[in-house]
Design a protein around this motif. Sequence first.
Motif, mmCIF file in Angstrom:
data_model
loop_
_atom_site.group_PDB
_atom_site.id
_atom_site.type_symbol
_atom_site.label_atom_id
_atom_site.label_comp_id
_atom_site.label_asym_id
_atom_site.label_seq_id
_atom_site.Cartn_x
_atom_site.Cartn_y
_atom_site.Cartn_z
ATOM 1 N N TRP A 59 13.574 -11.787 -7.009
ATOM 2 C CA TRP A 59 14.292 -10.576 -7.409
ATOM 3 C C TRP A 59 13.511 -9.765 -8.435
ATOM 4 C CZ3 TRP A 59 17.869 -8.240 -4.792
ATOM 5 C CH2 TRP A 59 18.665 -8.973 -3.894
ATOM 6 N N GLN A 60 12.794 -10.437 -9.324
ATOM 7 C CA GLN A 60 11.940 -9.700 -10.253
ATOM 8 C C GLN A 60 10.827 -8.995 -9.493
ATOM 9 O OE1 GLN A 60 12.338 -9.222 -13.692
ATOM 10 N NE2 GLN A 60 10.769 -7.693 -13.230
ATOM 11 N N GLY A 61 10.299 -9.661 -8.471
ATOM 12 C CA GLY A 61 9.273 -9.040 -7.650
ATOM 13 C C GLY A 61 9.797 -7.806 -6.926
ATOM 14 N N LEU A 62 11.030 -7.890 -6.395
ATOM 15 C CA LEU A 62 11.630 -6.726 -5.741
ATOM 16 C C LEU A 62 11.864 -5.601 -6.742
ATOM 17 C CD1 LEU A 62 14.218 -8.507 -3.393
ATOM 18 C CD2 LEU A 62 12.166 -7.266 -2.686
ATOM 19 N N ASP A 63 12.326 -5.953 -7.934
ATOM 20 C CA ASP A 63 12.498 -4.958 -9.006
ATOM 21 C C ASP A 63 11.192 -4.212 -9.267
ATOM 22 O OD1 ASP A 63 15.113 -4.810 -9.838
ATOM 23 O OD2 ASP A 63 14.956 -6.415 -11.284
ATOM 24 N N ASP A 64 10.112 -4.983 -9.401
ATOM 25 C CA ASP A 64 8.834 -4.398 -9.789
ATOM 26 C C ASP A 64 8.217 -3.560 -8.673
ATOM 27 O OD1 ASP A 64 9.223 -5.615 -12.174
ATOM 28 O OD2 ASP A 64 7.415 -6.838 -12.146
ATOM 29 N N VAL A 65 8.355 -4.000 -7.428
ATOM 30 C CA VAL A 65 7.786 -3.206 -6.352
ATOM 31 C C VAL A 65 8.568 -1.910 -6.163
ATOM 32 C CG1 VAL A 65 9.074 -4.210 -4.397
ATOM 33 C CG2 VAL A 65 6.761 -3.350 -4.044
ATOM 34 N N ILE A 66 9.891 -1.945 -6.326
ATOM 35 C CA ILE A 66 10.697 -0.727 -6.231
ATOM 36 C C ILE A 66 10.356 0.223 -7.377
ATOM 37 C CG2 ILE A 66 13.052 0.173 -6.499
ATOM 38 C CD1 ILE A 66 12.481 -0.841 -3.709
ATOM 39 N N LEU A 67 10.213 -0.331 -8.581
ATOM 40 C CA LEU A 67 9.851 0.497 -9.731
ATOM 41 C C LEU A 67 8.515 1.193 -9.500
ATOM 42 C CD1 LEU A 67 10.302 1.432 -12.660
ATOM 43 C CD2 LEU A 67 9.236 -0.710 -13.414
ATOM 44 N N THR A 68 7.540 0.454 -8.971
ATOM 45 C CA THR A 68 6.218 1.022 -8.719
ATOM 46 C C THR A 68 6.275 2.075 -7.616
ATOM 47 O OG1 THR A 68 5.231 -1.096 -9.368
ATOM 48 C CG2 THR A 68 3.820 0.450 -8.185
ATOM 49 N N LEU A 69 7.013 1.803 -6.560
ATOM 50 C CA LEU A 69 7.147 2.772 -5.472
ATOM 51 C C LEU A 69 7.796 4.068 -5.947
ATOM 52 C CD1 LEU A 69 8.241 0.373 -2.599
ATOM 53 C CD2 LEU A 69 6.178 1.792 -2.603
ATOM 54 N N ALA A 70 8.709 3.951 -6.897
ATOM 55 C CA ALA A 70 9.420 5.126 -7.404
ATOM 56 C C ALA A 70 8.612 5.883 -8.459
ATOM 57 C CB ALA A 70 10.774 4.710 -7.976
ATOM 58 N N GLY A 71 7.409 5.394 -8.781
ATOM 59 C CA GLY A 71 6.555 6.129 -9.705
ATOM 60 C C GLY A 71 6.309 5.443 -11.030
ATOM 61 N N GLY A 72 6.894 4.256 -11.231
ATOM 62 C CA GLY A 72 6.674 3.514 -12.464
ATOM 63 C C GLY A 72 5.581 2.478 -12.293
ATOM 64 N N ARG A 73 5.618 1.465 -13.133
ATOM 65 C CA ARG A 73 4.648 0.378 -13.059
ATOM 66 C C ARG A 73 5.371 -0.950 -13.268
ATOM 67 N NH1 ARG A 73 1.829 3.515 -11.119
ATOM 68 N NH2 ARG A 73 -0.361 4.021 -11.514
ATOM 69 N N GLY A 74 5.500 -1.729 -12.220
ATOM 70 C CA GLY A 74 6.116 -3.042 -12.339
ATOM 71 C C GLY A 74 5.093 -4.064 -12.791
ATOM 72 N N PRO A 75 5.384 -4.853 -13.812
ATOM 73 C CA PRO A 75 4.399 -5.819 -14.333
ATOM 74 C C PRO A 75 3.854 -6.770 -13.277
ATOM 75 C CG PRO A 75 6.243 -5.611 -15.850
ATOM 76 C CD PRO A 75 6.609 -4.829 -14.626
ATOM 77 N N LEU A 76 4.717 -7.288 -12.416
ATOM 78 C CA LEU A 76 4.235 -8.238 -11.417
ATOM 79 C C LEU A 76 3.287 -7.591 -10.415
ATOM 80 C CD1 LEU A 76 7.323 -10.494 -10.545
ATOM 81 C CD2 LEU A 76 5.220 -11.166 -11.699
ATOM 82 N N THR A 77 3.512 -6.319 -10.085
ATOM 83 C CA THR A 77 2.624 -5.651 -9.128
ATOM 84 C C THR A 77 1.239 -5.389 -9.735
ATOM 85 O OG1 THR A 77 3.355 -3.423 -9.756
ATOM 86 C CG2 THR A 77 4.573 -4.544 -7.992
ATOM 87 N N GLU A 78 1.139 -5.474 -11.069
ATOM 88 C CA GLU A 78 -0.149 -5.291 -11.745
ATOM 89 C C GLU A 78 -0.802 -6.627 -12.100
ATOM 90 O OE1 GLU A 78 -1.414 -2.217 -12.208
ATOM 91 O OE2 GLU A 78 0.362 -1.460 -11.152
ATOM 92 N N TRP A 79 -0.146 -7.717 -11.788
ATOM 93 C CA TRP A 79 -0.626 -9.050 -12.177
ATOM 94 C C TRP A 79 -1.520 -9.605 -11.067
ATOM 95 C CZ3 TRP A 79 2.352 -14.156 -11.447
ATOM 96 C CH2 TRP A 79 1.730 -15.193 -12.152
ATOM 97 N N PRO A 80 -2.804 -9.818 -11.336
ATOM 98 C CA PRO A 80 -3.716 -10.268 -10.266
ATOM 99 C C PRO A 80 -3.281 -11.553 -9.581
ATOM 100 C CG PRO A 80 -4.958 -9.548 -12.192
ATOM 101 C CD PRO A 80 -3.521 -9.559 -12.600
ATOM 102 N N ALA A 81 -2.697 -12.496 -10.334
ATOM 103 C CA ALA A 81 -2.300 -13.780 -9.741
ATOM 104 C C ALA A 81 -1.186 -13.634 -8.701
ATOM 105 C CB ALA A 81 -1.847 -14.740 -10.841
ATOM 106 N N ALA A 82 -0.468 -12.510 -8.746
ATOM 107 C CA ALA A 82 0.614 -12.300 -7.790
ATOM 108 C C ALA A 82 0.085 -12.127 -6.370
ATOM 109 C CB ALA A 82 1.445 -11.075 -8.186
ATOM 110 N N TYR A 83 -1.203 -11.832 -6.224
ATOM 111 C CA TYR A 83 -1.775 -11.558 -4.911
ATOM 112 C C TYR A 83 -2.500 -12.765 -4.329
ATOM 113 C CZ TYR A 83 -0.607 -6.790 -6.133
ATOM 114 O OH TYR A 83 0.090 -5.674 -6.486
ATOM 115 N N ARG A 84 -2.460 -13.886 -5.048
ATOM 116 C CA ARG A 84 -3.130 -15.068 -4.572
ATOM 117 C C ARG A 84 -2.167 -15.966 -3.820
ATOM 118 N NH1 ARG A 84 -5.409 -16.102 -10.531
ATOM 119 N NH2 ARG A 84 -6.834 -14.324 -10.666
#
Length: 357
Positions: free
Chosen positions: A329-354
């Motif tokens: 749910w935090q991941g969904l929060d962050d991706v929606i925030l980023t899509l809407a023009g903000g910056r979600g911390p998890l979407t900027e975290w390199p380890a999230a893509y591993r």
Amino acid sequence: MAITKVYPDRLDDHIQQAGLSPVYIVAGEEPLLHMEACDTVRRHVCDKGIEERDILQVENGFAWQQLTESASSMSLFGDQKLIELRMGTQSPGQEGGKALAAYAAGARDSGNILLLSAGRLDYRTQQSQWFKALAECGVFVAIWPIEFKRLGWWIKQRAGRYGLELDQDASSLMAVRYEGNLLAADQALARMQLLMTPGIRITADALMQYIEEGARYDVFTLSDAWLGGDRPRSLRILQGLKGEGIEPPIILWAITRELRTLLSLHQHVEQGQSLDQACKAQRPSIPERRRPLYQQALSRLPRARLHKLLLFAQRLDLTIKGGGTLPIWQGLDDVILTLAGGRGPLTEWPAAYRVRA
């Protein structure tokens, strides 16, 4: 011996006519049809009086001797049991292949029922020794997504299960709205059964009125909010979806669907087409009233960021299926925030893509 293949909508009839088989392989990536096929097997097993069930979840490091131990251990409630082997997207590997082939060798005499559920099994997997050994003593149920041209018919038939009658335009409208997500379409029909007047023929106009008046928060409202760059509303709708018990896979499906649409629009525009031409080229085409939302999103989200967010969505999907460790749910929060023009911390975290090793 030829492999018995059964379509998911024919599985119930097949079991009634042929009886239970020692092995069922249910494989595919359409959640609703996959779930219902497995439920059909479970129901017939229960009707036969088999009460014990062992559930084996295949993950990294899974000990395949558990399958052998489950098959050889005595049931507490009778001579038979249901063994559910949930492989998901995992490959059995060499050790698992040997264990599955060995199980198949004694499957007919064991009295047990093996229900192996998995994601899509490609041609190479279907040619493996373990798959052929199991399939030759059981039933293979391949789950395929329903093509868009057949989706309206499927929805019309599905509506009949709920005592609803949709005309052709209404079923076509639902097909456009729920393309690629049968689970969401089924949930919508279940809600309509509760809210619509019984016995009436539902037209496209009546369906639109139901959608506008009866819907509170839904994934399509969420998409419109973040496409338009409304961050507070997007996050508020997401919390509303969570509160209403909407499952993360449905929300994630809507996100990835729009991400792929935006990437396609970028490609068409970069090839020299106008936005209107690009919107008309989509399948289905984007209605005129929604095109300004896509214009806003395209100007805010470059291709590179969309590709990154699509990868992030794939990592969330992996977590939902048990192969990752991201907070969903935090991941969904962050991706929606980023899509809407903000910056979600998890979407900027390199380890999230591993991918978890």
